[in-house]
Design an enzyme around this catalytic site. Sequence first.
Site, mmCIF file in Angstrom:
data_model
loop_
_atom_site.group_PDB
_atom_site.id
_atom_site.type_symbol
_atom_site.label_atom_id
_atom_site.label_comp_id
_atom_site.label_asym_id
_atom_site.label_seq_id
_atom_site.Cartn_x
_atom_site.Cartn_y
_atom_site.Cartn_z
ATOM 1 N N ALA A 157 0.849 -1.197 0.000
ATOM 2 C CA ALA A 157 0.000 0.000 0.000
ATOM 3 C C ALA A 157 0.885 1.248 0.000
ATOM 4 O O ALA A 157 2.007 1.244 0.512
ATOM 5 C CB ALA A 157 -0.913 0.006 1.221
ATOM 6 N N HIS A 158 0.342 2.310 -0.574
ATOM 7 C CA HIS A 158 1.051 3.589 -0.560
ATOM 8 C C HIS A 158 1.045 4.177 0.848
ATOM 9 O O HIS A 158 0.067 4.076 1.587
ATOM 10 C CB HIS A 158 0.391 4.580 -1.517
ATOM 11 C CG HIS A 158 0.554 4.229 -2.962
ATOM 12 N ND1 HIS A 158 1.745 4.369 -3.633
ATOM 13 C CD2 HIS A 158 -0.321 3.732 -3.861
ATOM 14 C CE1 HIS A 158 1.601 3.985 -4.885
ATOM 15 N NE2 HIS A 158 0.340 3.591 -5.055
ATOM 16 N N GLU A 159 2.146 4.806 1.198
ATOM 17 C CA GLU A 159 2.195 5.621 2.423
ATOM 18 C C GLU A 159 1.775 7.054 2.093
ATOM 19 O O GLU A 159 1.936 7.505 0.956
ATOM 20 C CB GLU A 159 3.611 5.608 3.011
ATOM 21 C CG GLU A 159 3.848 4.500 4.021
ATOM 22 C CD GLU A 159 3.072 4.724 5.323
ATOM 23 O OE1 GLU A 159 2.576 5.839 5.539
ATOM 24 O OE2 GLU A 159 2.949 3.765 6.097
#
Length: 252
Positions: free
Chosen positions: A136-138
Amino acid sequence: MSIARSLFSAARAGGRRAAGRLVHRGWQWVQRAGAVSSENPGPYRFRELGAGTKLTFPLGAVFNEQWITIGPFSIIGERVTISAGFLPGLDLGPDPIVRIGGGCVIGRDSHIVGHESIVLGDDVWTGPGVYISDQAHEYRATDLPIGKQWPRNEPVEIGSGSWIGTGAVILPGARLGRNVVVAAGSVVRGEVPDHAVVAGAPAKIVRRWTAEDGWQPPFRNEPPRALPDDVTAAQLRALAGWDLRLPGESEA
């Protein structure tokens, strides 16, 4: 003149039909020739590709397949992406990143995008357009574009016998038990116990089986009629029209 026009129209229509048949037969040949299997791997070198498994043509993006294993008798639909790592050509270490069990069916246009660990047990089936990822993107750094922040990985596991409905999304860190049903369009995160049905975004348990209480809430319809006990495997193969024997195996 009208007779000549009629003859010309009939000939042109016949030509179109013949061309259509030729195109479809040609495409069927291309699909057969382009399908990937252990007997016909093409340019791909999977860590493991089980006997009787087929990746149907046209394939989606498949790269770093040396870190991908697929068990026997699985069917990977058209335009399915199965990838390990960010980019092709990476060294991802000694262990597989994406592991798909035997007897799995992955619906067309689905995506399995692994960076640390994605494990599908045996007999996991999905509808079309399913997305499974362990990354997942931060976004917590407010001074950096989200796409430039270092992503977060969490292993994903889907238990044997589960069914993932059309368009479902399995998020990083999701751990689904055995024989779990994920409703179409659901977004799943976290733990899901064995024999549960989940739906929604985020997905919630809407039905579950336990040894103490059975199915709760109870079903409102009768179960489908089971096959007679005396039906043989050979009869089932004949009924389905499938040859489910391993390569080189003779019919019992």
